[in-house]
Design a protein around this motif. Structure first.
Motif, short mmCIF file in Angstrom:
data_model
loop_
_atom_site.label_atom_id
_atom_site.label_comp_id
_atom_site.label_asym_id
_atom_site.label_seq_id
_atom_site.Cartn_x
_atom_site.Cartn_y
_atom_site.Cartn_z
N PHE A 35 -2.72 1.80 -9.18
CA PHE A 35 -2.12 2.85 -10.00
C PHE A 35 -1.96 2.34 -11.42
O PHE A 35 -1.32 1.32 -11.67
CB PHE A 35 -0.77 3.27 -9.42
N LYS A 41 0.82 -1.21 0.00
CA LYS A 41 0.00 0.00 0.00
C LYS A 41 0.86 1.26 0.00
O LYS A 41 1.93 1.31 0.61
CB LYS A 41 -0.93 0.01 1.21
N GLN A 42 0.36 2.25 -0.72
CA GLN A 42 0.96 3.57 -0.74
C GLN A 42 -0.16 4.59 -0.79
O GLN A 42 -1.13 4.39 -1.54
CB GLN A 42 1.88 3.73 -1.96
N ILE A 77 -0.89 -0.47 -4.31
CA ILE A 77 -0.24 0.17 -5.45
C ILE A 77 -0.70 -0.41 -6.78
O ILE A 77 -0.52 0.20 -7.83
CB ILE A 77 1.29 0.10 -5.34
#
Length: 382
Positions: A276, A267-268, A273
């Motif tokens: 994205f 996770k970011q 992620i």
């Protein structure tokens, strides 16, 4: 053309995949690597029980009578597991010398031992100055009565420190880079004058430097024509390249699966992620590269046992070039998407990338084979 596996081939694939999933996890592989042999003797015995060692040999010689397709199935599964056992060196390379070059008596003596797993083989053909040229042979075989005396050194002999027998290319006549005057000899690893220094390669596998100092071999140890063995060596290497392309598909598929799983959990900014879009595009690039590589690998597999040396060579050049290109795309994206953790020893993806790098270098990297293919005028003869 129907590319679906037969019922027997599907059973082979499913059985081996289950065995490797149960017995060859990442931590299991570390333990196998730490064993004295550098691989698992227990797994080797289980391969033999499954009939994997007997797979490519004719039934008349004590084998199962499989085709390159069955070998490809096994190699892809071994690639997914990053298996360390000397299957490639013994069954694919050594077995090809027996299948294509040995006489009836030699096959009767050695094939059953290979099939039951008691005899391990290695091919000693690479030398310090030979690069990828099979015809560059400095090791000599001097006539001695009915036999020969071998002198020289071979480098990066895959699983050479586990082998009971070596297939050695040595020069019986001509200059260092002449294509004629090259013979293939079967040498006992325990013979007087043979010294073996084993070591671990960067991908965790095993290789050896093997020295032959006045080693005597009899006439019954000669494989084929002692002055015209280069064609046999090239045929064996072609069979090896076809098998390695299948292993590469397994390695690349595993890297892709690991990367997709990581994108789902890392996770970011509070979200996985994998949401994205730019990272999704990278994962798709990996998938496309794998499927393109799979297609050319299938072609190489179909051409592996072809008697047309020129067409077979074209297929292997094309397959090796595409596998090298695709493997780099998949490997670099896998490491990039994992971030810094992808380079650590604690994560499997870095080990897969190392293996893929070694597969690219084996028997010539992508650039070497692309040049060789161009010199032949492309994949299809004009």
């Amino acid at each position: 053309m129907d590319f679906d596996l037969s019922e027997e081939q599907s059973i082979l694939k499913d059985s081996l995949d289950r065995l490797l999933a149960d017995k060859y996890g990442f931590e299991d592989r570390k333990r196998h690597m730490a064993a004295p042999e550098g691989w698992s003797a227990q797994m080797w015995s289980q391969y033999a029980e499954m009939g994997l060692m007997a797979l490519p040999f004719a039934e008349a010689d004590g084998g199962i009578g499989g085709t390159p397709v069955e070998t490809a199935i096994v190699m892809e599964s071994l690639g997914k597991a990053l298996a360390l056992e000397p299957y490639f060196s013994t069954v694919v390379l050594g077995g090809s010398f027996l299948r294509f070059g040995a006489d009836d008596d030699q096959r009767a003596e050695y094939v059953p031992a290979v099939a039951e797993g008691s005899l391990k083989l290695a091919v000693a053909q690479l030398e310090r100055n030979s690069r990828y040229d099979l015809h560059h042979v400095e090791t000599t075989a001097t006539k001695n009565g009915d036999g020969f005396v071998l002198d020289g050194q071979k480098s990066v002999v895959l699983n050479g420190d586990s082998a009971g027998k070596f297939f050695v290319t040595a020069r019986t006549a001509g200059g260092t880079r002449d294509e004629g005057g090259i013979g293939v000899f079967m040498v006992d690893a325990a013979a007087d004058g043979v010294s073996v220094r084993g070591y671990r390669t960067q991908d965790g596998a095993r290789a050896a430097e093997v020295t032959f100092d006045k080693v005597k071999v009899g006439s019954d140890d000669v494989i084929g024509d002692p002055e015209d063995g280069l064609a046999l060596a090239r045929r064996v290497v072609d069979a090896g390249i076809a098998a390695l392309t299948s292993e590469a598909i397994g390695v690349m598929s595993a890297m892709h699966a690991l990367t997709v799983d990581y994108l789902k959990v890392r996770k970011q900014f509070g979200v996985p992620i994998g949401q994205f879009q730019v990272l999704q595009h990278s994962a798709v690039d990996m998938f496309v590269a794998i499927e393109q590589a799979r297609s050319i690998s299938l072609y190489a597999t179909m051409m592996a046992d072809s008697d047309d040396a020129d067409e077979r060579a074209r297929a292997m050049h094309a397959a090796k070039a595409e596998i090298g290109r695709g493997g780099r795309i998949v490997g670099e994206n896998a490491i990039q998407l994992h971030g810094g953790v992808g380079m650590t020893m604690e994560l499997a993806v870095g080990h897969y990338f190392k293996r893929m790098t070694m597969l690219d270098m084996a028997f010539g990297d992508a650039d070497h084979h692309l040049r060789a293919l161009a010199a032949k005028g492309g994949l299809m003869a004009a």
